[in-house]
Each structure stands twice: as structure tokens, then as C-alpha cells.
Scaffold this active site. Sequence first.
Site, PDB file in Angstrom:
ATOM      1  N   HIS A  88       0.859  -1.193   0.000  1.00  0.00           N
ATOM      2  CA  HIS A  88       0.000   0.000   0.000  1.00  0.00           C
ATOM      3  C   HIS A  88       0.890   1.235   0.000  1.00  0.00           C
ATOM      4  CE1 HIS A  88      -3.884   2.092   1.460  1.00  0.00           C
ATOM      5  NE2 HIS A  88      -2.972   3.050   1.358  1.00  0.00           N
ATOM      6  N   HIS A  90       1.559   5.304  -2.227  1.00  0.00           N
ATOM      7  CA  HIS A  90       0.989   6.373  -3.065  1.00  0.00           C
ATOM      8  C   HIS A  90       2.149   7.028  -3.819  1.00  0.00           C
ATOM      9  CE1 HIS A  90      -3.169   6.479  -1.365  1.00  0.00           C
ATOM     10  NE2 HIS A  90      -2.549   5.976  -0.305  1.00  0.00           N
ATOM     11  N   LYS A  93       1.885  10.648  -5.296  1.00  0.00           N
ATOM     12  CA  LYS A  93       1.898  11.814  -4.410  1.00  0.00           C
ATOM     13  C   LYS A  93       3.278  12.098  -3.832  1.00  0.00           C
ATOM     14  CE  LYS A  93      -2.874  11.553  -2.634  1.00  0.00           C
ATOM     15  NZ  LYS A  93      -3.376  10.295  -3.223  1.00  0.00           N
ATOM     16  N   GLU A 241     -10.281   5.697   7.900  1.00  0.00           N
ATOM     17  CA  GLU A 241      -9.022   6.339   8.275  1.00  0.00           C
ATOM     18  C   GLU A 241      -9.328   7.543   9.168  1.00  0.00           C
ATOM     19  OE1 GLU A 241      -4.855   7.879   6.216  1.00  0.00           O
ATOM     20  OE2 GLU A 241      -6.574   7.421   4.947  1.00  0.00           O
TER      21      GLU A 241
END
Length: 444
Positions: A88, A90, A93, A241
Site C-alpha cells: 500500500h 501512493h 503523491k 481512516e
Amino acid sequence: MLPSTSNYLLKNACVPMSLLEIPSIALKSDPVAVRETGEGLCVVDMEISAGAIAKITPSGKQPVSEVADIPVVDCRGGLVWPCFLDIHTHLDKGHIWERAPNPDGTFAKAILTVGADTQKNWNPEDIYRRMEFGIKCSYAHGTKAIRTHIDSGGEQGNFSLAAFEELRTQWGDRLMLQAVSLVSLEYLLTPAGEKLADKMAEIGGILGGVAYINPDLDKQLDRVFALAQERGLNLDFHTDENDDPESVTLRQVAKTAIRHQFPGKIICGHCCSLAVQPPELVTETITLVKEANIGIVSLPMCNLYLQDRQSKRTPRWRGVTLVHELKTAGIPVAFASDNCRDPFYGFGDHDVLEVFNMAVRIAHLDRPYGDWPRAVTKTPADLMGLPKLGRIAVDLPADLILFKARNYSELLSRSQRDRTVLRQGKEIDTTLPDYRELDDLLAN
């Protein structure tokens, strides 16, 4: 320094038993002949041949005559792990902190800051170079496979997914990449959402999105499950979250999966609010998650950074989900990097050993360590559909990480920057990319 030959012996390698496929050990006696050193570790010799693990024997059990004609590398009791899997992340970003710092460190400001940076700076070159920078870091640290969530809405999503496809091709001989679409679930109710599902099927990706409590959540979940089933896609959600005990999207995902009798793999990441819910709701949710065959990914560093953050107030909780309770129930639990040097997490270096190190401290994975090393190796490999990765066995590629550390205390007390990473039995260059590579992008 390892020998340049393709056939050599790694002697006195200390391996977590939970990562070692016991049936692959060449024994004339019972497997208990493997010498254990405590903490679930054992000492073995591994013969490497033509890029693969040719033989594994209890240390000292292999006759000298069988290895006299090949070089011997004495690990001196140093730990040997399979390469990591980061399930997991990103990547799209990453590494924008210098031009887009989070003004107060909160989740809300992170969303706004990333949104502003996206509008101003995200173009094909910017996205590609920052994603590749993260991949270079991961590779040097010893990661073999990465799953990245990619902001996928509109034209911006097309840029990012195109960058992912190009990087997957360029890095395919060194590192496996998987992509998950990242949008709010209501987006998938639209014609654009259906086109996105088609795109993820076209590139062999995973359908995903952010689930949050709203009046249309059940409708949104039914839609995303239907889109996935129609295209044979697996699912990967961001759920709960936050620290709101009323946030129960994990439970709703599990109920939807059971209702649809979903045949694919499902992963839910974060699941933070489970840790602040009443015991009866926790029990109900865990039972449903087990029945739905959902894997859970905890992101300890990012959630510690963001959760319960208020100005001039000490945080009251750690932000992680109930990893022990979930694992005890037989639910697969993995840990991963999540964001790196962006408004959601201002630190990180795509090093899964750091993730494991922090997880041990934050979630008390020690005393005993047990099979928790699987949470960054074998378990994410299985959840990602990569059953030959994240474990050590005869006939598997010699994709290994060699540490000088001989036990967990030594492993987790220093940075281990002197680790040796093997790919198909050959030592790779573990030099990390220089941050200066991105200076021209961050000057905006």
C-alpha cells in the site's frame, strides 16, 4: 562482497522460521534438526545456483565435499530475509513536501494541500519522475513488488495511470508494480467511473476507492462490487481512516462482499476506527471480515502522524487498527509504507524495514515476534497474488536481503543501511537516489 560466480554457498544464514518453507529443506532426518537460535530464528546453509536457491540445509549438515568446489560466503549468523513487498503506497503523491508542506499536519489540510499541488504542478513529467524516484528507493532497500494507489479521476488520472504503465514496463525486469484506482466511491456511480473500471481491467489493475460513511454508501459499494465482478477485478479500499467510532465502512464492505459472494481478493487499508469502537461492534466486524475473506493492511507510520492531531495537544492514541485481534481471528494482516514525503506524511524513504521497525514499536509485535515478519513479506505476497515471493524455498529465485544483524534487537536498533540485496543471486547496487534529482520539480 559476494562472488561473481553464479554458484556459491551462503553459510550460517539466520532465517526467520516463518519465512522458510520447511519442506524445501534437504534433510535426511526430521526438520527439527534445524538449529534454532530463539525468537523463531534458525541457522541454515543455502546453495545459490543460476540465480535460484538450489538447496537449503541445516547449517553444518551438508558434507564439505559437496560444496568444496564452489565459493563459500559465511554470513556469520547474519539475518537473511526474502525481499520485501510494499502492498500500500501512493507513489504519485510522493516527494512533494518541499513545495507542498502540510501547514498543520492534519488529514483535512493534507487533502487540500495535495489538491492544490495537483492543479498547479502535476504533469506527465512531474508524475513520472517522482514515481520513479520512489521506485528507485524501494529497489535499493530490497523491495521486490509495490502496489500503488493512484489518484484516478478525470484527465489527471489518465496522466498518472500512463506514467504507471510506462514505469511498469521500464522496471519490469527488476520490480513488480500493481496499480489501484483511487477515487471517492461516488465517482464509480458515474459513466466516468465505469470507464475507469474498464481502464483498470485493460491495464491489469485493481479497482479501489475511498469508502466513507454517507447515505449512499450501500449503493456505492454495490456498484463497485458489480463493476469488479463484471470485469474480473480484485478490490482494494481505503476504509475508516479516522478515530470516529461511528465510522464502520469496514463492516459495510464485508457485508457487501458476503452479499455479492465476491470471488476475488479484497483488501481494506487503514481501518483505524476499529480500535476505538465498543467490543461488541469489534467482534461483529471481525467476524464479518473473516467470513468475507478480507485482508487488512495497517499503515503505522502515516496513521501515527495524522491521527488525533490537534494543535498544542498531545495525541492520545496511536492510530493503528487492531492488528493482534484481527490476526488472532485468522485474518491476513500486512503492514506497508503508505505516503512518503508528502502532505499526508512528511517523512519516509520507501524502506519496508523501517515500516516493520515502526510497526514493532507502535503495535507491540515483539515478545514474541512469532511470525510477524510475514506481514511485510509472505502475507502481502499472497494478498497481491504473488505466491512465489516473500518466502525462502528451494527452486525460488534468490531474491534475498542479507543483514549483518544476527537477531531482532540488532536488526531493529540500527538503520541497516549496510544491507546486501540480491536479485537472482546477484548483488545489486543499493545506492539511494539523490534528493537533488528532483530539485527542479520542487522549485515551483
